[in-house]
Design an enzyme around this catalytic site. Sequence first.
Site, PDB file in Angstrom:
ATOM      1  N   GLU A   1      34.856  29.009  48.654  1.00  0.00           N
ATOM      2  CA  GLU A   1      36.200  28.879  49.443  1.00  0.00           C
ATOM      3  C   GLU A   1      36.323  30.467  49.097  1.00  0.00           C
ATOM      4  OE1 GLU A   1      38.934  26.404  47.385  1.00  0.00           O
ATOM      5  OE2 GLU A   1      38.239  24.675  47.723  1.00  0.00           O
ATOM      6  N   CYS A  19      45.027  32.724  49.206  1.00  0.00           N
ATOM      7  CA  CYS A  19      44.057  33.264  50.327  1.00  0.00           C
ATOM      8  C   CYS A  19      44.579  32.409  51.507  1.00  0.00           C
ATOM      9  CB  CYS A  19      42.739  32.219  50.000  1.00  0.00           C
ATOM     10  SG  CYS A  19      43.373  30.793  49.116  1.00  0.00           S
TER      11      CYS A  19
HETATM   12  P1  NAD Z   1      36.023  38.592  43.755  1.00  0.00           P
HETATM   13  O1  NAD Z   1      35.341  37.585  45.318  1.00  0.00           O
HETATM   14  O2  NAD Z   1      36.532  39.669  43.574  1.00  0.00           O
HETATM   15  O3  NAD Z   1      36.087  37.600  42.952  1.00  0.00           O
HETATM   16  C1  NAD Z   1      36.119  36.083  42.148  1.00  0.00           C
HETATM   17  C2  NAD Z   1      34.710  35.697  41.330  1.00  0.00           C
HETATM   18  O4  NAD Z   1      33.451  36.179  41.460  1.00  0.00           O
HETATM   19  C3  NAD Z   1      35.581  36.792  39.986  1.00  0.00           C
HETATM   20  O5  NAD Z   1      35.389  35.220  39.155  1.00  0.00           O
HETATM   21  C4  NAD Z   1      34.385  37.937  39.673  1.00  0.00           C
HETATM   22  O6  NAD Z   1      34.170  38.586  39.029  1.00  0.00           O
HETATM   23  C5  NAD Z   1      32.870  37.250  40.449  1.00  0.00           C
HETATM   24  N1  NAD Z   1      32.292  37.997  41.018  1.00  0.00           N
HETATM   25  C6  NAD Z   1      32.537  38.604  41.609  1.00  0.00           C
HETATM   26  N2  NAD Z   1      30.419  39.909  41.867  1.00  0.00           N
HETATM   27  C7  NAD Z   1      30.004  37.799  41.777  1.00  0.00           C
HETATM   28  C8  NAD Z   1      28.506  38.549  42.273  1.00  0.00           C
HETATM   29  N3  NAD Z   1      27.830  39.104  42.075  1.00  0.00           N
HETATM   30  N4  NAD Z   1      28.266  37.133  41.529  1.00  0.00           N
HETATM   31  C9  NAD Z   1      28.652  36.248  40.438  1.00  0.00           C
HETATM   32  N5  NAD Z   1      30.205  36.748  40.435  1.00  0.00           N
HETATM   33  C10 NAD Z   1      31.152  37.351  41.174  1.00  0.00           C
HETATM   34  O7  NAD Z   1      37.595  37.785  44.335  1.00  0.00           O
HETATM   35  P2  NAD Z   1      38.585  37.973  43.615  1.00  0.00           P
HETATM   36  O8  NAD Z   1      39.578  38.928  44.048  1.00  0.00           O
HETATM   37  O9  NAD Z   1      38.816  37.497  42.672  1.00  0.00           O
HETATM   38  O10 NAD Z   1      39.927  36.927  43.875  1.00  0.00           O
HETATM   39  C11 NAD Z   1      40.753  37.037  46.058  1.00  0.00           C
HETATM   40  C12 NAD Z   1      39.877  36.762  47.244  1.00  0.00           C
HETATM   41  O11 NAD Z   1      39.903  35.179  46.453  1.00  0.00           O
HETATM   42  C13 NAD Z   1      40.481  36.582  48.713  1.00  0.00           C
HETATM   43  O12 NAD Z   1      39.658  37.161  48.985  1.00  0.00           O
HETATM   44  C14 NAD Z   1      40.755  35.103  48.809  1.00  0.00           C
HETATM   45  O13 NAD Z   1      41.604  35.377  50.283  1.00  0.00           O
HETATM   46  C15 NAD Z   1      39.973  35.166  48.242  1.00  0.00           C
HETATM   47  N6  NAD Z   1      40.584  33.668  47.753  1.00  0.00           N
HETATM   48  C16 NAD Z   1      40.049  32.495  48.267  1.00  0.00           C
HETATM   49  C17 NAD Z   1      40.801  30.779  48.249  1.00  0.00           C
HETATM   50  C18 NAD Z   1      39.472  29.531  48.721  1.00  0.00           C
HETATM   51  O14 NAD Z   1      40.679  28.741  48.546  1.00  0.00           O
HETATM   52  N7  NAD Z   1      39.598  30.088  50.247  1.00  0.00           N
HETATM   53  C19 NAD Z   1      41.394  30.644  47.159  1.00  0.00           C
HETATM   54  C20 NAD Z   1      41.664  31.734  46.522  1.00  0.00           C
HETATM   55  C21 NAD Z   1      41.336  33.191  46.674  1.00  0.00           C
END
Ligand code: NAD
Length: 486
Positions: free
Chosen positions: A254, A288
């Site tokens: 997501e 999101c």
């Molecule tokens: P992010 O991708 O920076 O981080 C999300 C998670 O992934 C964190 O726990 C982070 O530590 C981890 N992570 C980062 N790099 C990684 C890697 N290489 N391997 C494994 N884990 C890793 O996202 P964010 O900034 O925390 O959240 C905001 C984003 O989430 C926005 O793009 C938003 O649109 C999206 N979002 C989507 C939904 C949906 O349902 N589609 C819902 C909420 C947020």
Amino acid sequence: MYQIEHFINGEFVASGSGKRFEKRSPVDNKVVASISEGGQAEVDLAVAAAKNALNGEWAALSTNDRVELLHEVADEITRRFDDFVVAEMADTGQPSHVMRHAFIPRGAANFKIFADIVKNIPTEAFHMDTPDGLGALNYGVRSPKGVIGVIAPWNAPFLLMTWKVGPALACGNTVVVKPSEETPLTATLLGEVMNKVGVPKGVYNVVNGFGPESAGEFITRHKDVDAITFTGETRTGTAIMKAAAEGIRDVSFEMGGKNAGIVFADCNLNNAVDGIFRSSFLNTGQVCLGTERVYVERPIFDQFVAALKDKVESVTLGRPTDQGVNYGPLISQEHRKKVLAYYEKAREDGATIVTGGGVPDMPGDLAEGSWVQPTIWTDLPETSAVIQEEIFGPCCHIRPFDSEQEAIELANDSDYGLSTTIWTENLARAHRVAARVDVGITWVNSWFLRDLRTAFGGSKQSGIGREGGVHSLEFYTEMRNVCIKM
Ligand code: NAD
């Protein structure tokens, strides 16, 4: 100040390395938590505990007992409601009413609803003909997929994490959760809840840390993690998909959005302004499903812009606990830098700034927080990065359109396809447009109205797969077919 450890095999443990990191409040930049930073060793322990738990007491529970236990998890969250609200406010800086009325109750609901779905959804059965005339019976049996890696974001931490943990456990899996480094508090509290109600050790595990070359990546690369469910940025999803390719593990993603709101001249204008206001500015725009591109039919364009401006200028910024506050800061200084870079880019690309566009003057300690002004622009070209890329801040661009066809084309001109919101009193038009906007979720005359039994997910670069209702079962279980010759 919170002291946050990992939750592994039913116990709170610090990292063997002794490494820790700090979490700062978005409100005033003061340190609110010291957190153990997990590495490969902690991930190995957590995954081993989760794998082991797949064969013990947890696996022996009947579906009914598992369902009851998950109801108890939800009830205990409700009993400790205030602890969850306070922790989530400390992490996110968002006003208490957002926690009280949306994020924490939804967290509890995620356990109840998926427990009930597992109990009530039938599997398939087919009778088939055979040459001997006796036939055969096929039926499907669902079994847990195994150890699920749950990688969660910071924008609605408890809601989004439990949205995955709830169905994963309801289906009999075990989990290793990596909360966002920005928001580790409620995942830790949930560990206390699990112990209190007697969820067997190793079923729910949390390892804190970062993404690349840290706990997040180590979970997604671990050979004993059977599937990965991730919510976060599309760029991160790309990295996780590469990791999941090793060992052919299933993924559910997501991810980001650049969602369009389409406002037709025949809408109920007050409702449309209220709806777009909420969808663009709730949670300081860090949703999101939020709307960053608004397309308004030309006859009501000026009126709409003026009404939305009035609403935006009436928000009250301040500490989440202060009376009347309805607007919080961004999650971090780093995220503020990103959002402000887009504010600058909008200026460079010739935007008309209807309101906002900078940093508000905040009193006292609050001046150190990651505040930005809620912002509305008009007059940007659709090619601007401000229109094309997800900003994830409290801002939207509004552009007029002249026909239904043009509105659909504008809405679809995006690499993302998460959600849209359509405002019209013409039912036939609502159906027509909803069918043609390439997104996973369309709302008509509403936004963020969620029935957890429905499919949730994005098209294009917004996601892979669907969760929600029976769709979550598709991901969190392995469906086996049994064929019996009569
Ligand atoms: P992010 O991708 O920076 O981080 C999300 C998670 O992934 C964190 O726990 C982070 O530590 C981890 N992570 C980062 N790099 C990684 C890697 N290489 N391997 C494994 N884990 C890793 O996202 P964010 O900034 O925390 O959240 C905001 C984003 O989430 C926005 O793009 C938003 O649109 C999206 N979002 C989507 C939904 C949906 O349902 N589609 C819902 C909420 C947020």
